[in-house]
Design a protein around this motif. Structure first.
Motif, PDB file in Angstrom:
ATOM      1  N   ALA A   2      -8.782  35.549  20.622  1.00 60.20           N
ATOM      2  CA  ALA A   2     -10.143  35.360  20.126  1.00 60.20           C
ATOM      3  C   ALA A   2     -11.158  36.192  20.889  1.00 60.20           C
ATOM      4  CB  ALA A   2     -10.526  33.884  20.217  1.00 60.20           C
ATOM      5  N   THR A   3     -10.750  36.726  22.048  1.00 56.30           N
ATOM      6  CA  THR A   3     -11.683  37.534  22.833  1.00 56.30           C
ATOM      7  C   THR A   3     -12.077  38.814  22.117  1.00 56.30           C
ATOM      8  OG1 THR A   3      -9.776  38.507  23.960  1.00 56.30           O
ATOM      9  CG2 THR A   3     -10.873  36.669  25.058  1.00 56.30           C
ATOM     10  N   TRP A   4     -11.320  39.231  21.112  1.00 58.33           N
ATOM     11  CA  TRP A   4     -11.710  40.442  20.380  1.00 58.33           C
ATOM     12  C   TRP A   4     -13.063  40.262  19.696  1.00 58.33           C
ATOM     13  CZ3 TRP A   4      -9.879  44.894  21.378  1.00 58.33           C
ATOM     14  CH2 TRP A   4      -8.546  45.069  21.745  1.00 58.33           C
ATOM     15  N   TRP A   5     -13.430  39.007  19.413  1.00 58.81           N
ATOM     16  CA  TRP A   5     -14.683  38.767  18.711  1.00 58.81           C
ATOM     17  C   TRP A   5     -15.868  38.755  19.658  1.00 58.81           C
ATOM     18  CZ3 TRP A   5     -14.099  38.414  13.458  1.00 58.81           C
ATOM     19  CH2 TRP A   5     -12.825  38.083  12.989  1.00 58.81           C
ATOM     20  N   LYS A   6     -15.628  38.716  20.979  1.00 59.02           N
ATOM     21  CA  LYS A   6     -16.712  38.595  21.946  1.00 59.02           C
ATOM     22  C   LYS A   6     -17.230  39.963  22.353  1.00 59.02           C
ATOM     23  CE  LYS A   6     -15.546  34.303  21.781  1.00 59.02           C
ATOM     24  NZ  LYS A   6     -16.259  33.394  20.894  1.00 59.02           N
ATOM     25  N   ARG A   7     -18.491  39.982  22.739  1.00 61.02           N
ATOM     26  CA  ARG A   7     -19.111  41.237  23.131  1.00 61.02           C
ATOM     27  C   ARG A   7     -19.275  41.298  24.636  1.00 61.02           C
ATOM     28  NH1 ARG A   7     -18.684  40.199  17.845  1.00 61.02           N
ATOM     29  NH2 ARG A   7     -19.364  41.947  16.611  1.00 61.02           N
ATOM     30  N   ALA A   8     -18.985  42.453  25.235  1.00 62.51           N
ATOM     31  CA  ALA A   8     -19.203  42.634  26.664  1.00 62.51           C
ATOM     32  C   ALA A   8     -20.701  42.656  26.950  1.00 62.51           C
ATOM     33  CB  ALA A   8     -18.567  43.945  27.133  1.00 62.51           C
ATOM     34  N   ASN A   9     -21.109  42.009  28.031  1.00 65.99           N
ATOM     35  CA  ASN A   9     -22.534  41.925  28.361  1.00 65.99           C
ATOM     36  C   ASN A   9     -22.944  43.111  29.227  1.00 65.99           C
ATOM     37  OD1 ASN A   9     -25.123  40.984  28.551  1.00 65.99           O
ATOM     38  ND2 ASN A   9     -24.678  39.559  30.223  1.00 65.99           N
ATOM     39  N   GLN A  10     -22.904  44.278  28.653  1.00 68.89           N
ATOM     40  CA  GLN A  10     -23.284  45.493  29.362  1.00 68.89           C
ATOM     41  C   GLN A  10     -24.227  46.303  28.484  1.00 68.89           C
ATOM     42  OE1 GLN A  10     -19.886  47.722  30.752  1.00 68.89           O
ATOM     43  NE2 GLN A  10     -18.675  45.867  31.078  1.00 68.89           N
ATOM     44  N   ASN A  11     -25.216  46.920  29.135  1.00 67.90           N
ATOM     45  CA  ASN A  11     -26.150  47.742  28.379  1.00 67.90           C
ATOM     46  C   ASN A  11     -25.465  49.024  27.912  1.00 67.90           C
ATOM     47  OD1 ASN A  11     -28.200  45.934  28.651  1.00 67.90           O
ATOM     48  ND2 ASN A  11     -29.099  46.925  30.427  1.00 67.90           N
ATOM     49  N   ARG A  12     -25.712  49.411  26.693  1.00 65.24           N
ATOM     50  CA  ARG A  12     -25.140  50.625  26.121  1.00 65.24           C
ATOM     51  C   ARG A  12     -26.256  51.458  25.517  1.00 65.24           C
ATOM     52  NH1 ARG A  12     -20.097  50.517  28.355  1.00 65.24           N
ATOM     53  NH2 ARG A  12     -18.980  48.607  27.800  1.00 65.24           N
ATOM     54  N   ALA A  13     -26.170  52.760  25.682  1.00 63.07           N
ATOM     55  CA  ALA A  13     -27.156  53.643  25.081  1.00 63.07           C
ATOM     56  C   ALA A  13     -26.767  54.001  23.662  1.00 63.07           C
ATOM     57  CB  ALA A  13     -27.313  54.910  25.928  1.00 63.07           C
ATOM     58  N   SER A  14     -25.471  53.970  23.362  1.00 64.98           N
ATOM     59  CA  SER A  14     -24.977  54.320  22.031  1.00 64.98           C
ATOM     60  C   SER A  14     -23.807  53.415  21.669  1.00 64.98           C
ATOM     61  CB  SER A  14     -24.517  55.783  21.975  1.00 64.98           C
ATOM     62  OG  SER A  14     -25.574  56.668  22.269  1.00 64.98           O
ATOM     63  N   ALA A  15     -23.591  53.252  20.389  1.00 66.37           N
ATOM     64  CA  ALA A  15     -22.459  52.465  19.906  1.00 66.37           C
ATOM     65  C   ALA A  15     -21.976  53.054  18.589  1.00 66.37           C
ATOM     66  CB  ALA A  15     -22.848  51.002  19.725  1.00 66.37           C
ATOM     67  N   TYR A 111      -0.974  32.645   6.120  1.00 68.79           N
ATOM     68  CA  TYR A 111      -0.048  32.988   7.193  1.00 68.79           C
ATOM     69  C   TYR A 111      -0.173  31.911   8.270  1.00 68.79           C
ATOM     70  CZ  TYR A 111      -4.493  34.953   8.758  1.00 68.79           C
ATOM     71  OH  TYR A 111      -5.824  35.120   9.067  1.00 68.79           O
ATOM     72  N   PRO A 112       0.800  31.796   9.198  1.00 65.39           N
ATOM     73  CA  PRO A 112       0.744  30.755  10.226  1.00 65.39           C
ATOM     74  C   PRO A 112      -0.490  30.895  11.113  1.00 65.39           C
ATOM     75  CG  PRO A 112       2.939  31.709  10.105  1.00 65.39           C
ATOM     76  CD  PRO A 112       2.050  32.579   9.265  1.00 65.39           C
ATOM     77  N   VAL A 113      -1.123  29.783  11.432  1.00 69.53           N
ATOM     78  CA  VAL A 113      -2.334  29.826  12.246  1.00 69.53           C
ATOM     79  C   VAL A 113      -2.042  30.387  13.639  1.00 69.53           C
ATOM     80  CG1 VAL A 113      -2.095  27.475  13.163  1.00 69.53           C
ATOM     81  CG2 VAL A 113      -4.373  28.515  12.923  1.00 69.53           C
ATOM     82  N   GLN A 114      -0.792  30.238  14.111  1.00 70.67           N
ATOM     83  CA  GLN A 114      -0.431  30.800  15.418  1.00 70.67           C
ATOM     84  C   GLN A 114      -0.562  32.316  15.439  1.00 70.67           C
ATOM     85  OE1 GLN A 114       1.169  28.466  13.445  1.00 70.67           O
ATOM     86  NE2 GLN A 114       3.156  28.176  14.424  1.00 70.67           N
ATOM     87  N   ASP A 115      -0.518  32.930  14.261  1.00 74.05           N
ATOM     88  CA  ASP A 115      -0.596  34.388  14.148  1.00 74.05           C
ATOM     89  C   ASP A 115      -2.007  34.861  13.828  1.00 74.05           C
ATOM     90  OD1 ASP A 115       2.138  34.399  14.565  1.00 74.05           O
ATOM     91  OD2 ASP A 115       2.606  34.424  12.423  1.00 74.05           O
ATOM     92  N   ALA A 116      -2.999  33.977  13.956  1.00 76.68           N
ATOM     93  CA  ALA A 116      -4.372  34.320  13.577  1.00 76.68           C
ATOM     94  C   ALA A 116      -5.274  34.491  14.790  1.00 76.68           C
ATOM     95  CB  ALA A 116      -4.952  33.232  12.677  1.00 76.68           C
ATOM     96  N   GLN A 143      -1.949  40.438  14.297  1.00 76.93           N
ATOM     97  CA  GLN A 143      -1.295  41.747  14.298  1.00 76.93           C
ATOM     98  C   GLN A 143      -2.221  42.817  13.739  1.00 76.93           C
ATOM     99  OE1 GLN A 143       1.750  42.394  15.743  1.00 76.93           O
ATOM    100  NE2 GLN A 143       0.986  44.486  15.478  1.00 76.93           N
ATOM    101  N   GLN A 144      -3.056  42.440  12.792  1.00 79.72           N
ATOM    102  CA  GLN A 144      -3.997  43.397  12.226  1.00 79.72           C
ATOM    103  C   GLN A 144      -4.965  43.912  13.296  1.00 79.72           C
ATOM    104  OE1 GLN A 144      -6.120  43.286   8.105  1.00 79.72           O
ATOM    105  NE2 GLN A 144      -7.338  42.002   9.470  1.00 79.72           N
ATOM    106  N   VAL A 145      -5.435  43.009  14.156  1.00 84.78           N
ATOM    107  CA  VAL A 145      -6.348  43.408  15.219  1.00 84.78           C
ATOM    108  C   VAL A 145      -5.640  44.307  16.222  1.00 84.78           C
ATOM    109  CG1 VAL A 145      -7.820  42.559  17.084  1.00 84.78           C
ATOM    110  CG2 VAL A 145      -7.734  41.331  14.920  1.00 84.78           C
ATOM    111  N   LEU A 146      -4.401  43.980  16.559  1.00 83.07           N
ATOM    112  CA  LEU A 146      -3.632  44.815  17.475  1.00 83.07           C
ATOM    113  C   LEU A 146      -3.425  46.215  16.895  1.00 83.07           C
ATOM    114  CD1 LEU A 146      -0.934  42.250  18.648  1.00 83.07           C
ATOM    115  CD2 LEU A 146      -2.876  43.115  19.969  1.00 83.07           C
ATOM    116  N   ASP A 147      -3.141  46.279  15.603  1.00 78.42           N
ATOM    117  CA  ASP A 147      -2.949  47.575  14.946  1.00 78.42           C
ATOM    118  C   ASP A 147      -4.245  48.393  14.947  1.00 78.42           C
ATOM    119  OD1 ASP A 147      -0.347  46.856  14.454  1.00 78.42           O
ATOM    120  OD2 ASP A 147      -0.682  46.287  12.360  1.00 78.42           O
ATOM    121  N   ILE A 148      -5.362  47.727  14.713  1.00 78.34           N
ATOM    122  CA  ILE A 148      -6.659  48.405  14.735  1.00 78.34           C
ATOM    123  C   ILE A 148      -6.928  48.989  16.113  1.00 78.34           C
ATOM    124  CG2 ILE A 148      -9.163  48.039  14.644  1.00 78.34           C
ATOM    125  CD1 ILE A 148      -8.587  45.909  12.466  1.00 78.34           C
TER     126      ILE A 148
END
Length: 324
Positions: A2-15, A111-116, A143-148
């Motif tokens: 679930a950490t893929w959904w979180k944003r790092a708390n760092q200032n960025r000049a570009s994204a 799909y199984p919730v364990q894989d979400a 797996q989709q997130v890992l592939d991305i």
């Protein structure tokens, strides 16, 4: 995961914001600037060749030519790549809430919730029916997130977050003059539409509906049908969820332009209707059919990255407008 959904708390000049559809890739670079707070540096639409290897090579060249290598990338999932469920909150917080809601939606997933990868987004309290707090639960295959992540690393981008279109588009609205009272965004695709309701800068409700619109350059809007669906959603939003009516309805989608919205249509409801436009200088981009709407998604993904990192603040004009 679930950490893929979180944003790092760092200032960025570009994204970088990135969207992938069956038809191709949309990629946008957004940077901070003193005059307007932010600007769209560049946008490209890469039409898919039908070959994964060829597309990856083309994307790699595009990343290099646009000077994006190593920049934080905020990936926006296509509609078909995730599920969104509005549900009552059990009153938990943090990871306990995420785990509880994961098991609650397990029978709704293909799909199984364990894989979400599962996460939760709060709904404004004013839209909670009968005083019960509501939340939006989003899920996508792990797996989709890992592939991305692997694919983006290969082309020279660093995946910092995964987003959904509803929240990416909400950021576009917030940074383009959204009214503090709340707004609605109607997204029109070929054969279907979706109305997103935003309150207090957050997604309060999402409703999908069928629409007799083929989204071609010369295809007229089915005005009567669209107005009926908009009115139905507004009625439910106000009467059942107890929410204030939005200040306006903005419309976005493939091949939408001002000539398709006549004055009668724009004034048919108590809520004004207008096209969604960005109040920032757009660089010229290709006019492929899918690219027009995907530009908004990719830009929204990058904007959400900057907003969440604390590097970008809402325009002062919006706060002043809310006080008026």
């Amino acid at each position: 995961m679930a950490t893929w959904w979180k944003r790092a708390n760092q200032n960025r000049a570009s994204a970088v914001g990135l969207v992938k559809h069956a038809e191709g890739w949309a990629i946008a670079k957004v940077s901070l600037c003193e005059q307007q707070g932010w600007k769209l540096d560049s946008y490209r639409w890469l039409v898919s060749s039908g070959s994964l290897n060829d597309d990856r090579k083309s994307l790699q060249l595009m990343v290099k030519s646009m000077g994006l290598k190593g920049l934080p990338c905020h990936y926006v999932l296509a509609d078909e790549d995730y599920q969104l469920f509005p549900m009552e909150s059990p009153g938990l917080k943090g990871e306990e809430l995420v785990q509880a809601m994961g098991w609650q939606i397990k029978d709704l997933l293909p799909y199984p919730v364990q894989d979400a990868v599962v996460d939760v987004f709060q709904v404004p309290q004013s839209s909670a029916k009968a005083g019960k707090a509501m939340i939006n639960v989003v899920a996508t295959p792990q797996q989709q997130v890992l592939d991305i992540a692997a694919e983006l690393k290969e082309v020279g981008l660093r995946l910092e977050s995964v987003d959904i279109s509803e929240l990416a588009l909400g950021s576009v609205m917030r940074m383009s003059g959204a009214h503090p009272r709340g707004e609605a965004l109607a997204i029109l695709h070929a054969g279907r539409g979706e109305l997103l309701m935003f309150s207090q800068g957050q997604l309060a409700m999402s409703r999908k509906f069928d629409l007799a619109y083929q989204a071609g350059i010369d295809d007229p809007l089915p005005s009567d049908q669209l107005l009926l669906e908009l009115q139905r959603t507004l009625d439910y939003y106000e009467r059942q969820l107890g929410q204030l009516p939005p200040a306006k309805i903005r419309i976005a989608g493939k091949h939408l332009h001002e000539s398709k919205l006549d004055e009668t249509f724009k004034q048919a409801l108590n809520t004004p209707i207008e096209l969604l436009r960005l109040e920032a200088p757009w660089l010229a981009y290709q006019d492929e059919a899918e690219g027009e709407f995907s530009a908004l998604l990719a830009t929204g993904g990058a904007l959400r990255g900057l907003l969440a990192s604390g590097a970008l603040q809402l325009p002062q004009a919006l706060h002043e407008k809310g006080a008026a």
